[in-house]
Design a protein around this motif. Sequence first.
Motif, PDB file in Angstrom:
ATOM      1  N   GLY A 161       0.816  -1.209   0.000  1.00  0.00           N
ATOM      2  CA  GLY A 161       0.000   0.000   0.000  1.00  0.00           C
ATOM      3  C   GLY A 161       0.853   1.264   0.000  1.00  0.00           C
ATOM      4  N   VAL A 162       0.258   2.355   0.396  1.00  0.00           N
ATOM      5  CA  VAL A 162       0.955   3.648   0.474  1.00  0.00           C
ATOM      6  C   VAL A 162       0.781   4.196   1.888  1.00  0.00           C
ATOM      7  N   SER A 163       1.896   4.376   2.585  1.00  0.00           N
ATOM      8  CA  SER A 163       1.850   4.867   3.955  1.00  0.00           C
ATOM      9  C   SER A 163       2.257   6.342   3.998  1.00  0.00           C
ATOM     10  N   THR A 164       1.492   7.123   4.711  1.00  0.00           N
ATOM     11  CA  THR A 164       1.837   8.536   4.965  1.00  0.00           C
ATOM     12  C   THR A 164       1.479   8.853   6.409  1.00  0.00           C
ATOM     13  N   HIS A 165       1.900  10.021   6.875  1.00  0.00           N
ATOM     14  CA  HIS A 165       1.512  10.460   8.218  1.00  0.00           C
ATOM     15  C   HIS A 165      -0.014  10.546   8.274  1.00  0.00           C
ATOM     16  N   PRO A 166      -0.651   9.901   9.283  1.00  0.00           N
ATOM     17  CA  PRO A 166      -2.117   9.884   9.305  1.00  0.00           C
ATOM     18  C   PRO A 166      -2.755  11.263   9.409  1.00  0.00           C
ATOM     19  N   GLY A 167      -2.006  12.237   9.928  1.00  0.00           N
ATOM     20  CA  GLY A 167      -2.567  13.578  10.010  1.00  0.00           C
ATOM     21  C   GLY A 167      -2.627  14.295   8.680  1.00  0.00           C
ATOM     22  N   PHE A 168      -1.901  13.773   7.687  1.00  0.00           N
ATOM     23  CA  PHE A 168      -1.835  14.424   6.381  1.00  0.00           C
ATOM     24  C   PHE A 168      -2.096  13.411   5.267  1.00  0.00           C
ATOM     25  N   ALA A 169      -2.987  12.445   5.546  1.00  0.00           N
ATOM     26  CA  ALA A 169      -3.140  11.281   4.668  1.00  0.00           C
ATOM     27  C   ALA A 169      -4.246  11.418   3.627  1.00  0.00           C
ATOM     28  N   LYS A 170      -5.045  12.474   3.698  1.00  0.00           N
ATOM     29  CA  LYS A 170      -6.208  12.577   2.806  1.00  0.00           C
ATOM     30  C   LYS A 170      -5.778  12.509   1.343  1.00  0.00           C
ATOM     31  N   ASN A 171      -6.424  11.570   0.618  1.00  0.00           N
ATOM     32  CA  ASN A 171      -6.183  11.341  -0.813  1.00  0.00           C
ATOM     33  C   ASN A 171      -4.768  10.843  -1.115  1.00  0.00           C
ATOM     34  N   LYS A 172      -4.042  10.423  -0.078  1.00  0.00           N
ATOM     35  CA  LYS A 172      -2.683   9.917  -0.288  1.00  0.00           C
ATOM     36  C   LYS A 172      -2.533   8.479   0.229  1.00  0.00           C
ATOM     37  N   ASN A 216      -4.181   2.119   2.636  1.00  0.00           N
ATOM     38  CA  ASN A 216      -3.866   1.266   3.779  1.00  0.00           C
ATOM     39  C   ASN A 216      -3.887  -0.212   3.369  1.00  0.00           C
ATOM     40  N   ALA A 217      -2.706  -0.829   3.376  1.00  0.00           N
ATOM     41  CA  ALA A 217      -2.591  -2.230   2.929  1.00  0.00           C
ATOM     42  C   ALA A 217      -3.431  -3.170   3.785  1.00  0.00           C
ATOM     43  N   ILE A 218      -3.564  -2.870   5.075  1.00  0.00           N
ATOM     44  CA  ILE A 218      -4.381  -3.716   5.956  1.00  0.00           C
ATOM     45  C   ILE A 218      -5.836  -3.708   5.496  1.00  0.00           C
ATOM     46  N   LYS A 219      -6.360  -2.496   5.211  1.00  0.00           N
ATOM     47  CA  LYS A 219      -7.755  -2.377   4.786  1.00  0.00           C
ATOM     48  C   LYS A 219      -7.975  -2.992   3.406  1.00  0.00           C
ATOM     49  N   ILE A 220      -6.992  -2.821   2.511  1.00  0.00           N
ATOM     50  CA  ILE A 220      -7.115  -3.414   1.168  1.00  0.00           C
ATOM     51  C   ILE A 220      -7.189  -4.938   1.283  1.00  0.00           C
ATOM     52  N   LEU A 221      -6.300  -5.497   2.102  1.00  0.00           N
ATOM     53  CA  LEU A 221      -6.305  -6.957   2.290  1.00  0.00           C
ATOM     54  C   LEU A 221      -7.625  -7.404   2.900  1.00  0.00           C
ATOM     55  N   ALA A 222      -8.148  -6.646   3.857  1.00  0.00           N
ATOM     56  CA  ALA A 222      -9.439  -6.992   4.466  1.00  0.00           C
ATOM     57  C   ALA A 222     -10.557  -6.991   3.416  1.00  0.00           C
ATOM     58  N   GLU A 223     -10.533  -6.039   2.497  1.00  0.00           N
ATOM     59  CA  GLU A 223     -11.546  -5.988   1.426  1.00  0.00           C
ATOM     60  C   GLU A 223     -11.457  -7.215   0.537  1.00  0.00           C
ATOM     61  N   ILE A 224     -10.226  -7.614   0.224  1.00  0.00           N
ATOM     62  CA  ILE A 224     -10.053  -8.796  -0.630  1.00  0.00           C
ATOM     63  C   ILE A 224     -10.610 -10.040   0.063  1.00  0.00           C
ATOM     64  N   GLU A 256      -7.210  -8.311  -8.033  1.00  0.00           N
ATOM     65  CA  GLU A 256      -7.097  -7.272  -9.069  1.00  0.00           C
ATOM     66  C   GLU A 256      -8.326  -6.387  -9.118  1.00  0.00           C
ATOM     67  N   SER A 257      -9.489  -6.970  -8.877  1.00  0.00           N
ATOM     68  CA  SER A 257     -10.721  -6.189  -8.873  1.00  0.00           C
ATOM     69  C   SER A 257     -10.716  -5.151  -7.757  1.00  0.00           C
ATOM     70  N   ILE A 258     -10.297  -5.558  -6.560  1.00  0.00           N
ATOM     71  CA  ILE A 258     -10.252  -4.622  -5.433  1.00  0.00           C
ATOM     72  C   ILE A 258      -9.188  -3.546  -5.657  1.00  0.00           C
ATOM     73  N   LEU A 259      -8.052  -3.933  -6.220  1.00  0.00           N
ATOM     74  CA  LEU A 259      -6.958  -2.986  -6.391  1.00  0.00           C
ATOM     75  C   LEU A 259      -7.230  -1.925  -7.460  1.00  0.00           C
ATOM     76  N   LYS A 260      -8.260  -2.118  -8.268  1.00  0.00           N
ATOM     77  CA  LYS A 260      -8.627  -1.071  -9.235  1.00  0.00           C
ATOM     78  C   LYS A 260      -8.973   0.235  -8.529  1.00  0.00           C
ATOM     79  N   LYS A 261      -9.391   0.128  -7.267  1.00  0.00           N
ATOM     80  CA  LYS A 261      -9.748   1.326  -6.501  1.00  0.00           C
ATOM     81  C   LYS A 261      -8.523   2.003  -5.890  1.00  0.00           C
ATOM     82  N   TYR A 262      -7.377   1.321  -5.959  1.00  0.00           N
ATOM     83  CA  TYR A 262      -6.181   1.822  -5.282  1.00  0.00           C
ATOM     84  C   TYR A 262      -5.038   1.879  -6.302  1.00  0.00           C
TER      85      TYR A 262
END
Length: 417
Positions: free
Chosen positions: A228-239, A242-250, A309-315
Amino acid sequence: MNTYQNFNKSLEHRFINYAKIDTQSDPESPTCPSTLKQKNLGELLVKELLEIGINDAEIDENGYVYATIPSTTTKNVPVICFCSHMDTSPDCSGENVKPIIHNNYQGEDLVLPDETSIVIKLAEHEDLQHQIGNDIITASGTTLLGADNKAGVTEIMEAANFLIKNPDVKHGTIKILFTPDEEIGRGVEKADLKKLAADFAYTIDGETLGSIEDETFSADGATLTINGVSTHPGFAKNKMENAIKILAEILDALPKDKLTPETTSGKEGFIHPVSIKGQVEQAEAQFIIRDFTDEKLTEHQNLLKKTTESILKKYQNSTYILDIKEQYRNMKQVLDQFPKIVDYGVKAIERAGVKAKKQSIRGGTDGSRLSYMGLPCPNIFAGEHAFHSKQEWVSVQDMEKAVQTIINIACIWEENS
């Protein structure tokens, strides 16, 4: 001809002694054996084999035990191997096992004394209905019993003792192989088949009295890694992605009403997540993929890939790696080329006074791998039930029949050579 009898309850004593030795394997360990404590049982088995009179018994650096029962016939008989594994499952503790014998079982629910919430209920264990009057061995409620596969180890040892002490029983050369790490899929990875020098083999690692299994799952392991893509959570909007959430969706998008262990039976396969770990930047899931044909395995792999691959189209900034590793294949593809092996197994069971039942295993045994390594190998019942759990149990009388079956197999190969 002399026939095996459980003199002085030698079988129970032997099994209980083995069950008390902690031999749990560890899937996270890279060594062979994965846990050194498996060698404690292996070394005891070598000592006992030497005491029986089997002079070449040995344990190698990887924890494999080899031994030879010499031929007692002038006939040219194929060399038969009997194999069981020494390790117990990582799914449940194998430390401080306290075996209990429930003599003359009469159909009651068995409440285990060290954890009374663990109850082996007649209504939930169909095979208990056939055990009235028999002697049932369980653990005490805080561990597994280890009948998977110390029942098989015990039965081979009892048969070896009988054959050495009764040289008038005619049989060819018999090889013994005890393996480590079967429960974590590495049971015969480092087995020296050249040293073993057998033509055919039988694993003694089955469940119900009379069963002989010539078919297993084909099996693959899969590791799905999400980057996934990790950034500071305070400045994470549109950046952030979260690999954990993507994996959970899959995982959530995979079928729930089919293709899972809890919704399948018979010849139905599955995609089964067995562990997950991760952080925001990277998350990983381990799967086991099972079915009875290679074609079905490929279908399941493709479904996992397409779902990802279907889920990752969103990311758009995240990626994945799907690593598939072959674990074992359905041994039936090999055994069908050597029908005598299974036929003689069936005859041996029936000679022991038991109705033989040819079955498929929703799982694998060392025999799956051995068959594809050039040693065709079906699976014979050991009498173990509810394995990998605190409700595990085994019947002494079923174990006695397994010992008789092993001896009968040796005799039938000699008779037909």
